[in-house]
Design a protein around this motif. Structure first.
Motif, PDB file in Angstrom:
ATOM      1  N   ALA A   1       0.695  -1.730   0.320  1.00 40.88           N
ATOM      2  CA  ALA A   1       0.106   0.199   0.210  1.00 40.88           C
ATOM      3  C   ALA A   1       1.336   0.979  -0.088  1.00 40.88           C
ATOM      4  N   GLU A   2       2.500   1.397   0.487  1.00 41.88           N
ATOM      5  CA  GLU A   2       2.820   2.530   0.948  1.00 41.88           C
ATOM      6  C   GLU A   2       3.307   2.862  -1.166  1.00 41.88           C
ATOM      7  N   PHE A   3       3.663   1.791  -2.019  1.00 37.64           N
ATOM      8  CA  PHE A   3       3.755   2.394  -2.970  1.00 37.64           C
ATOM      9  C   PHE A   3       2.319   2.206  -3.552  1.00 37.64           C
ATOM     10  N   GLY A   4       1.426   2.472  -3.542  1.00 36.18           N
ATOM     11  CA  GLY A   4      -0.414   2.433  -4.765  1.00 36.18           C
ATOM     12  C   GLY A   4      -0.698   1.335  -5.040  1.00 36.18           C
ATOM     13  N   ILE A   5      -0.320  -0.075  -4.376  1.00 39.48           N
ATOM     14  CA  ILE A   5      -0.632  -1.228  -4.825  1.00 39.48           C
ATOM     15  C   ILE A   5      -1.796  -1.593  -3.404  1.00 39.48           C
ATOM     16  N   VAL A   6      -2.560  -1.610  -4.287  1.00 43.03           N
ATOM     17  CA  VAL A   6      -3.855  -2.526  -2.997  1.00 43.03           C
ATOM     18  C   VAL A   6      -4.613  -3.189  -3.383  1.00 43.03           C
TER      19      VAL A   6
ATOM     20  N   ARG B   1      -9.004 -14.242   0.375  1.00 39.21           N
ATOM     21  CA  ARG B   1      -7.277 -14.581   0.197  1.00 39.21           C
ATOM     22  C   ARG B   1      -7.392 -14.066  -1.576  1.00 39.21           C
ATOM     23  N   ARG B   2      -8.160 -14.032  -1.726  1.00 41.51           N
ATOM     24  CA  ARG B   2      -8.000 -13.428  -3.720  1.00 41.51           C
ATOM     25  C   ARG B   2      -7.190 -12.740  -3.808  1.00 41.51           C
ATOM     26  N   GLY B   3      -7.185 -11.500  -2.568  1.00 43.63           N
ATOM     27  CA  GLY B   3      -6.247 -10.602  -2.614  1.00 43.63           C
ATOM     28  C   GLY B   3      -5.335 -10.504  -2.698  1.00 43.63           C
ATOM     29  N   VAL B   4      -4.670 -11.544  -1.603  1.00 44.41           N
ATOM     30  CA  VAL B   4      -3.205 -11.913  -1.502  1.00 44.41           C
ATOM     31  C   VAL B   4      -2.092 -11.806  -2.352  1.00 44.41           C
ATOM     32  N   GLU B   5      -3.580 -13.296  -2.666  1.00 42.79           N
ATOM     33  CA  GLU B   5      -3.149 -13.664  -4.160  1.00 42.79           C
ATOM     34  C   GLU B   5      -2.152 -12.893  -5.187  1.00 42.79           C
ATOM     35  N   GLN B   6      -3.467 -11.979  -5.738  1.00 40.64           N
ATOM     36  CA  GLN B   6      -3.356 -10.430  -6.614  1.00 40.64           C
ATOM     37  C   GLN B   6      -2.092 -10.045  -6.056  1.00 40.64           C
ATOM     38  N   LEU B   7      -1.895  -9.156  -4.892  1.00 45.01           N
ATOM     39  CA  LEU B   7      -0.757  -9.134  -4.456  1.00 45.01           C
ATOM     40  C   LEU B   7       0.473 -10.057  -4.326  1.00 45.01           C
TER      41      LEU B   7
ATOM     42  N   ALA C   1       6.347 -11.097  -8.030  1.00 43.14           N
ATOM     43  CA  ALA C   1       6.462 -11.974  -8.083  1.00 43.14           C
ATOM     44  C   ALA C   1       6.475 -12.214 -10.092  1.00 43.14           C
ATOM     45  N   ASP C   2       6.383 -11.086  -9.948  1.00 45.78           N
ATOM     46  CA  ASP C   2       6.398 -10.146 -11.770  1.00 45.78           C
ATOM     47  C   ASP C   2       7.593  -9.211 -11.547  1.00 45.78           C
ATOM     48  N   PRO C   3       8.707  -9.986 -12.796  1.00 35.93           N
ATOM     49  CA  PRO C   3       9.298  -8.589 -12.641  1.00 35.93           C
ATOM     50  C   PRO C   3       9.222  -7.704 -13.068  1.00 35.93           C
ATOM     51  N   ALA C   4       8.092  -7.678 -14.405  1.00 28.91           N
ATOM     52  CA  ALA C   4       7.900  -7.168 -15.318  1.00 28.91           C
ATOM     53  C   ALA C   4       7.382  -5.428 -14.754  1.00 28.91           C
TER      54      ALA C   4
ATOM     55  N   LEU D   1       7.889  -1.661  -8.633  1.00 29.22           N
ATOM     56  CA  LEU D   1       7.891  -1.779  -7.244  1.00 29.22           C
ATOM     57  C   LEU D   1       9.785  -1.775  -7.534  1.00 29.22           C
ATOM     58  N   PRO D   2      10.682  -1.360  -6.384  1.00 26.91           N
ATOM     59  CA  PRO D   2      12.292  -1.451  -6.669  1.00 26.91           C
ATOM     60  C   PRO D   2      12.572  -2.797  -6.559  1.00 26.91           C
ATOM     61  N   GLU D   3      13.400  -2.939  -6.410  1.00 32.04           N
ATOM     62  CA  GLU D   3      14.506  -4.371  -6.677  1.00 32.04           C
ATOM     63  C   GLU D   3      14.411  -4.903  -4.952  1.00 32.04           C
ATOM     64  N   VAL D   4      14.310  -3.427  -4.247  1.00 30.64           N
ATOM     65  CA  VAL D   4      14.668  -3.635  -2.879  1.00 30.64           C
ATOM     66  C   VAL D   4      13.031  -4.268  -2.177  1.00 30.64           C
ATOM     67  N   ALA D   5      12.471  -3.594  -2.409  1.00 31.97           N
ATOM     68  CA  ALA D   5      11.604  -3.766  -1.491  1.00 31.97           C
ATOM     69  C   ALA D   5      10.940  -5.166  -2.864  1.00 31.97           C
ATOM     70  N   ARG D   6      11.168  -5.701  -3.591  1.00 36.68           N
ATOM     71  CA  ARG D   6      10.441  -6.929  -4.760  1.00 36.68           C
ATOM     72  C   ARG D   6      11.147  -7.580  -3.674  1.00 36.68           C
TER      73      ARG D   6
END
Length: 267
Positions: A69-74, A79-85, A90-93, A97-102
């Protein structure tokens, strides 16, 4: 400790505590905790470890949601919401998300998957223990009592006959009203919430499941519950039903009886 406190003289230290314990155990009306068997203690440890992992799972999920949420991703709740996050992590493209946060979120995702796998393993062990215990299988027949609550009851109660009645057992769980009576006038408040919090939460969850089923399929086959829901909120009715379930469970354990459907329900 609460029962020993009245026998402590003046200030508190180890010697005074030991003297108070020796005095308390000589009282004819003192209550004692029966010793559990090795099997009961093992099953209880299984429940406690599972409950700890569930709390850790909730903490990890909340952390993942908060960090993203700090990066504006909600994502939606559930359960489905957590899987979406986790798919975003997992998507490097995905350049949000910065690499450190990822890297941090990937580690949290791995911990979450490990916790879920361990909880499922504990669930399998609880089911296996339930199927191997005759008393637990008898308690499973009560509406609202599943394998989790049945095994927790068998593991927590070394001797059901240590309680004089179902009301005493329900008070031990913490499902009876608190009393503030004086002058011959009974004043009852909310439930005491004393005793075993884990058992109380399982009884309440089971009662809510029974009420949910009754609302979907009709409450005509349970007149007592129908009248209660007509004049009380759902959660208040759930506590009353949990109290009733606790007394039924004690009666079955103390008398080694099977569950019998009420006359109105059997008809």
């Amino acid at each position: 400790p609460a029962y020993v406190k009245p026998y402590v003289k003046r200030q508190k230290n180890d010697a005074m505590d030991a003297e108070a314990i020796c005095e308390a155990v000589t009282r004819p009306n003192m209550r004692f905790v029966p010793t559990k068997t090795v099997e009961q203690q093992s099953c209880l440890m299984l429940h406690r470890a599972r409950h700890l992992f569930i709390r850790q799972q909730t903490a990890v999920i909340n952390s993942i949601r908060a960090y993203l949420a700090e990066f504006g991703i909600v994502a939606p709740v559930g359960r489905r919401g957590v899987e979406q996050l986790l798919e975003v992590v997992a998507d490097p493209a995905d350049g949000r998300l910065p690499e450190v946060a990822r890297a941090c979120l990937t580690a949290l995702g791995g911990q979450l998957r490990a916790l879920k796998g361990q909880i499922l393993e504990f669930d399998r062990r609880i089911i296996a223990w339930h199927r191997s215990n005759a008393t637990s299988k008898q308690l499973d027949a009560i509406p609202g009592v599943g394998p989790a609550l049945a095994t927790a009851l068998v593991a927590s109660i070394a001797d059901p006959k240590a309680f004089r009645s179902g009301r005493d057992f329900s008070a031990w769980v913490g499902l009876v009203p608190k009393q503030s009576s004086s002058g011959g006038k009974d004043k009852l408040g909310s439930i005491s919430k004393q005793g075993d919090r884990y058992l109380r939460s399982l009884f309440t969850a089971g009662a809510l499941a029974v009420i949910r089923y009754a609302k979907i399929h009709g409450t005509g086959h349970r007149p007592w519950l129908t009248r209660l829901l007509a004049r009380r909120p759902t959660k208040v009715a759930a506590i009353a039903l949990a109290n009733k379930l606790a007394r039924m469970a004690w009666a079955m354990m103390a008398r080694n009886e099977r569950y019998q459907e009420p006359a109105a329900l059997a008809a």
